[in-house]
Design a protein around this motif. Structure first.
Motif, mmCIF file in Angstrom:
data_model
loop_
_atom_site.group_PDB
_atom_site.id
_atom_site.type_symbol
_atom_site.label_atom_id
_atom_site.label_comp_id
_atom_site.label_asym_id
_atom_site.label_seq_id
_atom_site.Cartn_x
_atom_site.Cartn_y
_atom_site.Cartn_z
ATOM 1 N N GLU A 145 -0.181 22.071 36.326
ATOM 2 C CA GLU A 145 0.125 21.314 37.539
ATOM 3 C C GLU A 145 0.359 22.223 38.735
ATOM 4 O OE1 GLU A 145 3.347 19.046 36.116
ATOM 5 O OE2 GLU A 145 2.141 18.230 34.512
ATOM 6 N N ARG A 146 1.650 22.371 39.090
ATOM 7 C CA ARG A 146 1.966 23.183 40.263
ATOM 8 C C ARG A 146 2.344 24.594 39.839
ATOM 9 N NH1 ARG A 146 2.148 20.571 45.449
ATOM 10 N NH2 ARG A 146 0.387 19.325 44.834
ATOM 11 N N LYS A 150 -0.532 30.162 46.321
ATOM 12 C CA LYS A 150 0.324 29.988 45.142
ATOM 13 C C LYS A 150 -0.535 29.753 43.903
ATOM 14 C CE LYS A 150 4.380 28.134 47.481
ATOM 15 N NZ LYS A 150 5.179 26.964 47.814
ATOM 16 N N GLN A 151 -1.542 28.896 44.069
ATOM 17 C CA GLN A 151 -2.406 28.584 42.928
ATOM 18 C C GLN A 151 -3.171 29.831 42.487
ATOM 19 O OE1 GLN A 151 -2.426 26.673 40.467
ATOM 20 N NE2 GLN A 151 -3.121 24.751 41.326
ATOM 21 N N ARG A 152 -3.589 30.640 43.453
ATOM 22 C CA ARG A 152 -4.314 31.855 43.086
ATOM 23 C C ARG A 152 -3.383 32.853 42.394
ATOM 24 N NH1 ARG A 152 -6.712 34.101 48.114
ATOM 25 N NH2 ARG A 152 -5.737 32.402 49.261
ATOM 26 N N LEU A 153 -2.130 32.896 42.854
ATOM 27 C CA LEU A 153 -1.168 33.776 42.178
ATOM 28 C C LEU A 153 -0.965 33.298 40.736
ATOM 29 C CD1 LEU A 153 0.804 36.144 42.330
ATOM 30 C CD2 LEU A 153 2.585 34.534 42.980
ATOM 31 N N ASP A 180 -4.691 23.495 34.147
ATOM 32 C CA ASP A 180 -4.481 22.055 34.280
ATOM 33 C C ASP A 180 -4.654 21.666 35.745
ATOM 34 O OD1 ASP A 180 -3.810 19.463 34.024
ATOM 35 O OD2 ASP A 180 -1.730 19.785 33.438
ATOM 36 N N GLU A 181 -5.702 20.955 36.047
ATOM 37 C CA GLU A 181 -5.984 20.507 37.424
ATOM 38 C C GLU A 181 -5.849 21.653 38.414
ATOM 39 O OE1 GLU A 181 -6.886 17.447 38.024
ATOM 40 O OE2 GLU A 181 -5.985 16.115 36.540
ATOM 41 N N PRO A 182 -6.600 22.732 38.226
ATOM 42 C CA PRO A 182 -6.367 23.911 39.058
ATOM 43 C C PRO A 182 -6.697 23.704 40.532
ATOM 44 C CG PRO A 182 -8.335 24.202 37.732
ATOM 45 C CD PRO A 182 -7.698 22.942 37.272
ATOM 46 N N THR A 183 -7.513 22.713 40.855
ATOM 47 C CA THR A 183 -7.886 22.544 42.261
ATOM 48 C C THR A 183 -7.170 21.375 42.919
ATOM 49 O OG1 THR A 183 -9.766 21.186 41.592
ATOM 50 C CG2 THR A 183 -10.166 23.517 41.898
ATOM 51 N N ASN A 184 -6.237 20.797 42.186
ATOM 52 C CA ASN A 184 -5.521 19.636 42.711
ATOM 53 C C ASN A 184 -4.769 19.980 43.996
ATOM 54 O OD1 ASN A 184 -5.148 16.967 42.394
ATOM 55 N ND2 ASN A 184 -3.582 17.111 40.808
ATOM 56 N N GLY A 185 -4.997 19.183 45.034
ATOM 57 C CA GLY A 185 -4.232 19.351 46.261
ATOM 58 C C GLY A 185 -4.718 20.467 47.171
#
Lengths: 275, 298
Positions: B82-83, B135-138, B154-159
């Motif tokens: 998720e996040r 943040k997602q890339r980190l 899990d949903e890596p591109t969400n948001g």
């Protein structure tokens, strides 16, 4: 064990609030020494140190009692190190990265042990120095008598912080967890009051209250204020004193049992929860 | 083939909600898997269970043929869920150092992985100053730290914004090319279609399909027909044709799903015999999207 401690201290060290609180705490511990310079502004400006509070072995009792009051600073650090893991959701991430739930709890508990142990060593060293400067008695056998107060101090801190750890996990919010501890303290008094008032004799109520965690921690080191006179009487080798100031083995056992309950419950709580 | 993860009859109930129902599948080394399902279908719960953060109700899962405990296995896994969750007061590097300590790997990889996700210039900024994409890339960098046997996303591109989505997909493709096994949960079909070789489709916690992506798409195909004349007659004629399983009207086209392999020419001559002249006739494979809707709309 070292790995778990390194993990936890990495988290604490880079957190400014924890760092500041810890520094304040250990700073205040050291500043117990400042009591020595307090002088009463009457008579011939008598120093507090001259009252005999720094006499061996009384100093062990006095300093551990005073130092234990400061434990609230570290409580904040410990409760927030637990509650933060929930609010940042890093607990989840830690588990995913390969920390087991058991290791997670142990890393926190080891930290509690280290904090308690460091505090004890601090108090030992400061008391030793103060005593060597101000004490009227300097024989080795007297210096190293009554050291059980240090053990009691250590156990007291471990028990208290474990309680904080448990509340941190249970409630997940630092402020509420600290509030819960206050509520618990009042709760112990209410239980005592109700029991003594309606159910049992006041004496039995006190016995039951002695079994409750915060009361048991308090009982570990009895207030030393009224003993000061007694110390003087001992010095004059006259009478035995009426109040029991010693550290009781049963209190140590009770606090140790509570510590085990708190840590184990934290583990069970964490294990059962879906994150 | 080495089995990395094996799930058998996994079940999870949250009170009355039955989130995962009797789910079984295996993850083999070297493949890229997609778990596909609408929001709330139990994807994240399933990943939560295998990642040790959600307790299963019943069933089993084993990592690496059951040779090690789950938390030991997770040290060889890279996962983001998720996040991205990091300590906001630490810098990127400090956060990654902590993860190295947990996983028991040296710090050597940190700079390299930060370069992979284009965060090297910002490595000493605190996590709380990062944008969602950063943040997602980190998070991806952190999942790669131990050169994992399997990467779980899990949903890596969400948001994320389109730019961010593109960056993340490029990174995933790059990782997949290196032969890392990947398990990607998503509700986005094209994401799965573009990246994955195998797919598990779940809906309401139940497995509907598992196997290769091509096999899922490969039915006997569909025929798109359009006529200037009587559409109703066309629909009836197609329904009566023995090789056709179902007929629908979509966006002005009559869509027929084929039951058996047949050619467009045969259908055309059949329709002509019925007195229907078509203006458009195409036979094609259904897209994953159509296949997915087909599976999940039962």
């Amino acid at each position: 064990m070292l790995r778990l401690l390194q993990i936890e201290f990495h988290k604490l060290f880079h957190n400014r609030a924890s760092r500041v609180l810890s520094i304040i705490y250990f700073g205040l511990l050291t500043s117990i020494a400042l009591i020595a310079v307090i002088r009463f502004p009457f008579g011939n400006r008598m120093a507090l140190a001259d009252l005999g509070i720094f006499n061996f072995p009384y100093i062990w009792h006095f300093n551990t009692y005073v130092a234990a009051i400061l434990k609230f600073f570290l409580l904040l650090v410990i409760v927030s190190m637990m509650a933060n893991e929930y609010s940042y959701k890093t607990l989840k991430q830690n588990l995913i990265d390969g920390l087991s739930k058991k290791e997670f709890i142990l890393s926190k508990f080891y930290t509690v042990l280290v904090f308690a142990f460091t505090s004890t060593v601090f108090v030992f060293i400061i008391s030793l120095i103060l005593g060597l400067i101000y004490s009227d008695f300097n024989e080795l056998s007297i210096i190293f008598s009554d050291l059980e107060y240090l053990l009691a101090f250590f156990i007291k801190l471990v028990g208290f912080f474990s309680f904080g750890l448990f509340l941190g996990i249970l409630i997940k919010r630092s402020a509420f967890a600290v509030g819960a501890m206050l509520t618990w303290y009042i709760g112990e008094w209410i239980i005592y009051g109700l029991l003594g008032w309606k159910v049992t004799s006041w004496q039995t109520a006190q016995t039951i209250k002695n079994l409750l965690p915060l009361e048991a921690m308090q009982n570990l080191i009895v207030e030393p204020g009224t003993r000061l006179g007694a110390v003087k009487t001992i010095a004059n080798q006259i009478t035995e004193f009426s109040k029991d100031y010693s550290v009781h083995f049963t209190d140590i056992i009770i606090v140790l049992i509570w510590t085990a309950i708190f840590i184990y419950s934290s583990y069970v709580l964490l294990k059962k929860r879906d994150l | 083939m080495d089995t990395i993860l094996s799930i058998k009859n996994l079940d999870k109930k949250f009170g009355k909600v039955h989130a995962v129902k009797n789910l079984s599948f295996d993850i083999e080394k070297g493949n890229v898997y997609g778990i596909l399902g609408p929001n709330g279908s139990g994807k994240s719960t399933t990943l939560g269970i295998i990642l040790n953060v959600v307790n299963k109700t019943s069933g089993e899962f084993t990592w690496f043929n059951g040779t090690m405990s789950t938390h030991e296995a997770l040290k060889k896994v890279g996962a983001i869920i998720e996040r991205p969750n990091f300590y906001p007061y630490m810098t990127a590097v400090q956060n990654l150092q902590l993860i190295c300590k947990i996983k028991g790997v040296p710090y050597d990889n940190i700079d390299e992985k930060l370069k992979v996700v284009n965060l090297f210039e910002r490595k000493d900024s605190k996590f709380k100053t990062y944008s969602l994409g950063m943040k997602q890339r980190l998070a991806i960098a952190s999942a790669l730290l131990n050169d994992p046997e399997i990467l779980i996303l899990d949903e890596p591109t969400n948001g994320l914004d389109p730019q961010g989505i593109h960056e993340i997909r490029q990174i995933i493709k790059k990782i997949a090319k290196n032969g890392t096994t990947i398990l990607l949960a998503s509700h986005l079909l094209d994401e799965v279609e573009k990246v994955c070789s195998h797919v598990v489709v779940i809906r309401k916690g139940e497995k509907l399909y598992s196997g290769r992506v091509e096999n899922m798409i490969a039915s006997n195909g569909i025929v798109e027909v359009k006529t200037e004349g009587n559409e109703e007659a066309l629909v009836n004629a197609l329904k009566n044709y023995y090789d056709i399983a179902a007929v629908n009207i979509e966006d002005g086209f009559v869509i027929a799903r084929l039951e058996n392999e047949t050619s467009a020419a045969k259908i055309n001559s059949y329709l002509f015999e019925q007195g229907i002249v078509v203006s458009h006739l195409v036979k094609r494979k259904p897209s994953l999207e159509e296949q997915f809707l087909n599976l999940t709309n039962y």
